[in-house]
Every structure is written in structure tokens, then in C-alpha cells.
Design a protein around this motif. Structure first.
Motif, PDB file in Angstrom:
ATOM      1  N   ASN A  34       0.476  21.516 -15.165  1.00 66.21           N
ATOM      2  CA  ASN A  34       1.404  22.115 -15.089  1.00 66.21           C
ATOM      3  C   ASN A  34       1.146  23.668 -14.356  1.00 66.21           C
ATOM      4  N   PRO A  35       1.842  24.125 -12.889  1.00 66.31           N
ATOM      5  CA  PRO A  35       3.838  24.220 -13.053  1.00 66.31           C
ATOM      6  C   PRO A  35       3.825  22.645 -11.830  1.00 66.31           C
ATOM      7  N   LEU A  36       3.078  21.835 -11.070  1.00 69.14           N
ATOM      8  CA  LEU A  36       2.997  20.859 -10.414  1.00 69.14           C
ATOM      9  C   LEU A  36       3.883  19.950 -10.792  1.00 69.14           C
ATOM     10  N   ASN A  37       3.615  19.797 -11.815  1.00 67.42           N
ATOM     11  CA  ASN A  37       4.093  18.518 -12.298  1.00 67.42           C
ATOM     12  C   ASN A  37       5.190  18.743 -13.077  1.00 67.42           C
ATOM     13  N   GLN A  38       6.049  19.718 -12.533  1.00 62.46           N
ATOM     14  CA  GLN A  38       7.869  19.577 -13.244  1.00 62.46           C
ATOM     15  C   GLN A  38       8.484  20.293 -11.676  1.00 62.46           C
ATOM     16  N   ILE A  39       8.173  20.276 -10.433  1.00 64.16           N
ATOM     17  CA  ILE A  39       8.651  20.029 -10.058  1.00 64.16           C
ATOM     18  C   ILE A  39       8.382  18.866  -9.110  1.00 64.16           C
ATOM     19  N   PHE A  40       9.702  18.069  -8.441  1.00 63.85           N
ATOM     20  CA  PHE A  40      10.177  16.889  -7.208  1.00 63.85           C
ATOM     21  C   PHE A  40      11.438  17.390  -6.357  1.00 63.85           C
ATOM     22  N   PHE A  41      12.193  16.955  -5.620  1.00 67.21           N
ATOM     23  CA  PHE A  41      13.118  16.903  -4.516  1.00 67.21           C
ATOM     24  C   PHE A  41      14.768  16.112  -5.142  1.00 67.21           C
ATOM     25  N   LEU A  42      13.897  14.622  -5.741  1.00 67.13           N
ATOM     26  CA  LEU A  42      15.031  13.869  -6.721  1.00 67.13           C
ATOM     27  C   LEU A  42      14.350  13.013  -7.613  1.00 67.13           C
ATOM     28  N   GLN A  43      15.174  12.626  -8.213  1.00 67.49           N
ATOM     29  CA  GLN A  43      14.863  12.233  -9.670  1.00 67.49           C
ATOM     30  C   GLN A  43      16.013  11.242  -9.394  1.00 67.49           C
ATOM     31  N   ALA A  44      15.657   9.836  -9.903  1.00 68.86           N
ATOM     32  CA  ALA A  44      16.728   8.605  -9.882  1.00 68.86           C
ATOM     33  C   ALA A  44      16.024   7.479 -11.069  1.00 68.86           C
ATOM     34  N   ASP A  45      17.021   7.115 -11.261  1.00 66.17           N
ATOM     35  CA  ASP A  45      17.236   6.392 -12.302  1.00 66.17           C
ATOM     36  C   ASP A  45      16.957   4.312 -11.087  1.00 66.17           C
ATOM     37  N   THR A  46      15.514   4.035 -12.111  1.00 68.30           N
ATOM     38  CA  THR A  46      14.908   3.016 -10.499  1.00 68.30           C
ATOM     39  C   THR A  46      14.710   2.031 -11.458  1.00 68.30           C
ATOM     40  N   SER A  47      15.113   1.484 -12.968  1.00 70.44           N
ATOM     41  CA  SER A  47      14.732   0.863 -13.576  1.00 70.44           C
ATOM     42  C   SER A  47      15.416  -0.552 -12.674  1.00 70.44           C
ATOM     43  N   GLY A  48      16.185  -0.574 -12.178  1.00 67.24           N
ATOM     44  CA  GLY A  48      16.770  -1.804 -11.665  1.00 67.24           C
ATOM     45  C   GLY A  48      16.202  -2.130 -10.343  1.00 67.24           C
ATOM     46  N   ILE A  49      15.134  -1.454  -9.965  1.00 65.28           N
ATOM     47  CA  ILE A  49      14.526  -2.142  -8.702  1.00 65.28           C
ATOM     48  C   ILE A  49      13.012  -2.445  -9.077  1.00 65.28           C
ATOM     49  N   ALA A  50      12.773  -3.887  -8.421  1.00 64.29           N
ATOM     50  CA  ALA A  50      11.698  -4.664  -8.813  1.00 64.29           C
ATOM     51  C   ALA A  50      10.123  -4.055  -8.182  1.00 64.29           C
ATOM     52  N   GLY A  51       9.289  -3.652  -8.860  1.00 65.71           N
ATOM     53  CA  GLY A  51       8.400  -3.285  -9.063  1.00 65.71           C
ATOM     54  C   GLY A  51       8.607  -1.053  -8.660  1.00 65.71           C
ATOM     55  N   ALA A  52       8.992  -0.947  -9.327  1.00 65.05           N
ATOM     56  CA  ALA A  52       9.896   0.649  -9.430  1.00 65.05           C
ATOM     57  C   ALA A  52       9.452   1.108 -11.633  1.00 65.05           C
ATOM     58  N   PRO A  53       9.273   2.043 -11.222  1.00 65.66           N
ATOM     59  CA  PRO A  53       9.145   3.211 -13.009  1.00 65.66           C
ATOM     60  C   PRO A  53      10.984   3.096 -13.266  1.00 65.66           C
ATOM     61  N   ALA A  54      10.347   3.501 -14.294  1.00 64.65           N
ATOM     62  CA  ALA A  54      12.033   3.661 -14.737  1.00 64.65           C
ATOM     63  C   ALA A  54      12.308   4.425 -14.568  1.00 64.65           C
ATOM     64  N   ILE A  55      12.296   5.434 -14.195  1.00 60.65           N
ATOM     65  CA  ILE A  55      12.428   6.935 -13.382  1.00 60.65           C
ATOM     66  C   ILE A  55      11.787   7.422 -12.369  1.00 60.65           C
ATOM     67  N   SER A  56      11.717   7.007 -11.334  1.00 67.48           N
ATOM     68  CA  SER A  56      11.314   7.780  -9.949  1.00 67.48           C
ATOM     69  C   SER A  56      11.516   9.439  -9.970  1.00 67.48           C
ATOM     70  N   ARG A  57      10.785  10.175  -9.488  1.00 69.81           N
ATOM     71  CA  ARG A  57      10.612  10.986  -8.493  1.00 69.81           C
ATOM     72  C   ARG A  57      10.237  11.651  -7.016  1.00 69.81           C
ATOM     73  N   TRP A  58      10.868  11.812  -6.142  1.00 75.91           N
ATOM     74  CA  TRP A  58      10.227  12.261  -4.746  1.00 75.91           C
ATOM     75  C   TRP A  58       9.220  13.021  -4.945  1.00 75.91           C
ATOM     76  N   THR A  59       8.343  13.440  -3.756  1.00 76.25           N
ATOM     77  CA  THR A  59       7.785  14.882  -3.712  1.00 76.25           C
ATOM     78  C   THR A  59       7.451  14.681  -2.386  1.00 76.25           C
ATOM     79  N   TYR A  60       6.522  15.360  -1.534  1.00 76.86           N
ATOM     80  CA  TYR A  60       6.200  15.643  -0.489  1.00 76.86           C
ATOM     81  C   TYR A  60       4.899  14.519  -0.344  1.00 76.86           C
ATOM     82  N   TRP A  61       4.250  13.868  -1.082  1.00 79.57           N
ATOM     83  CA  TRP A  61       2.975  13.192  -0.954  1.00 79.57           C
ATOM     84  C   TRP A  61       3.303  11.975  -1.550  1.00 79.57           C
ATOM     85  N   ASN A  62       4.491  11.717  -2.574  1.00 73.66           N
ATOM     86  CA  ASN A  62       4.273  10.355  -3.363  1.00 73.66           C
ATOM     87  C   ASN A  62       5.882   9.942  -4.377  1.00 73.66           C
TER      88      ASN A  62
END
Length: 255
Positions: A34-62
Motif C-alpha cells: 500500500n498505496p502502490l497496490n491500489q494504482i493501475f491504468f486499466l482494469q478489465a474482466d479477462t476471465s474469458g481469455i485463456a491463461g489470463a487472471p479473472a480480472i487484470s490490471r495494467w501498470t507501467y510494469w506488468n
């Protein structure tokens, strides 16, 4: 009393605030704290994408997954991590990925350049913090800091604009594919607030330099005047004695 130190001090506070906000966004995704683990650019439901987590968040690094407390859980870091779901850098598949992401490099380049411009903006802003100390006591320091801040403002605005373009379009792509998505409020707020802080600090640094010039000009113009505005006499008492002696000599020659 000159207004330059006040302008310079206010500018330093605003520039420091901009650097702090930009750093918080830059470091998000590097550690799961905290607080870095609350900051992200985009959150999306990726449960239908093979090999992706149920919810994905994009940052500068991963791309990070999300824990039950709605915090980022980020894997190893990769600098200038792009928004590019079909590529091997993200999920490495086109199954379940919205069509606008497939067969284009637009989002890849937008987010790649965003990272580079963010580092450049931070560099100029950090330099401005150091030269801003000179702005407290000199006009040259104020103008130099204003110039550096102007460069930081340009690249920070460019970074925030690229961020907005890439991730808002990304959000719309996921939603159009019936996948819930939203942009990161904190990241967007921090980035655009940093732009506002740099704009104000640039204006104040330049105003401090201009104020110092006006003060020095006023001093030169009024330096030879007394309290009531009348110019002080520069003639000494001896000059009056010499003039009186000369008048007496002339009078004796004609007598």
C-alpha cells in the motif's frame, strides 16, 4: 520586500507535489504494498481469455491480478509494459480478446512511448527542484527553473494524453466485447494533477523572475531620492564655499 522568494517557494512546493504524484504512478506494480497496490491504468474482466487472471490490471510494469481486498497482485516487472493483450507480452492468445486489439500495434506504441516520456518528465522536474533553490535568491535561478519546469510540463502533458488515449480506448474495446472494464481513477487523477501542478509552478517561477526585475528597476530609479521623493543634493558644503570665494575674486577685479 521582493515577491520572488514567495513565488519560488510556492513553485517548489507545487513541483515537489508533481514529482511525488508521478512517482506513485510510476512505481505502481513494482511492489505489492500500500498505496502502490491500489494504482493501475486499466482494469478489465479477462476471465474469458485463456491463461489470463479473472480480472487484470495494467501498470507501467506488468499485468496484475486482483486479491479479495481489491489490491494488485503483480508478478515480475518488465519496463515499458504495453497494453497489447494478443501478444506474448500480455496473454499470448487472441481467444477472448476484443477484436480492436488484434492485428494492430497502435496500443503497443502508445503505451511504450508513454513510459519513455514519463521518465523524461520526471528528469526535468527533478532538475527544476534543485535549481529552484537558486530561484529563492536570484532571477536567473527563477528563469532557469521555469524553463526546466516548462520542459517537464510538456512531457508530462504528453504522457497523460497518451495514457488517456490508450487506456480509454482499451476500456471501450473491452466493454464493446461485453467484458466489464474501467480506468484507474487514482492513476488518471495523479497524472493530470501533476500536469496542473507543473503548469502553476512554471507560471510562478516566471512571475518570480519578472518580479525581481521590476524590484531592481524601481530601486535604480528611486535610489537618489529622499523620503518625500525629492532628489538628494550631491553638492558638498565645500562646493558652496568655493563658489562664494570665486564671486569675491571677480568683484575685487572690477572694483
Amino acid at each position: 520586500m521582493t515577491a520572488r522568494p514567495a513565488f519560488a517557494f510556492a513553485s517548489l512546493i507545487l513541483t515537489a507535489g508533481a514529482v511525488l504524484l508521478a512517482l506513485l504512478v510510476l512505481l505502481a506494480g513494482t511492489v505489492n504494498q500500500n498505496p502502490l497496490n491500489q494504482i493501475f491504468f486499466l482494469q478489465a474482466d479477462t476471465s474469458g481469455i485463456a491463461g489470463a487472471p479473472a480480472i487484470s490490471r495494467w501498470t507501467y510494469w506488468n499485468t496484475c491480478s486482483v486479491d479479495p481486498d481489491s489490491r494488485n497482485v503483480c508478478p515480475s516487472v518488465h519496463p515499458a509494459y504495453p497494453l497489447d493483450p494478443p501478444s506474448g507480452r500480455n496473454f499470448g492468445t487472441t481467444k477472448g480478446v476484443p477484436d480492436p486489439f488484434i492485428g494492430t500495434r497502435k496500443y503497443f506504441y502508445l503505451t511504450r512511448f508513454m513510459f519513455a516520456f514519463a521518465l523524461i518528465a520526471l528528469f526535468f522536474a527533478a532538475c527544476s527542484l534543485f535549481t529552484g533553490l537558486l530561484a529563492l535568491c536570484s532571477r536567473i535561478g527563477a528563469y532557469l527553473s521555469g524553463m526546466l519546469n516548462m520542459m517537464a510540463l510538456f512531457f508530462q502533458t504528453l504522457t497523460a494524453s497518451l495514457m488517456t488515449a490508450a487506456y480509454v480506448m482499451g476500456k471501450n474495446n473491452f466493454r464493446a466485447n461485453n467484458q466489464a472494464a474501467n480506468v484507474g481513477v487514482k492513476a488518471f487523477a495523479f497524472m493530470w494533477t501533476a500536469v496542473a501542478c507543473l503548469f502553476l509552478s512554471t507560471a510562478l517561477f516566471c512571475a518570480g523572475g519578472a518580479a525581481g526585475r521590476k524590484d531592481s528597476t524601481y530601486t535604480k530609479r528611486t535610489g537618489g531620492k529622499s523620503f518625500f521623493g525629492r532628489k538628494k543634493s550631491t553638492r558638498s558644503r565645500g562646493s558652496f564655499i568655493d563658489s562664494e570665494s570665486q564671486r569675491r575674486v571677480v568683484k575685487d577685479e572690477y572694483s
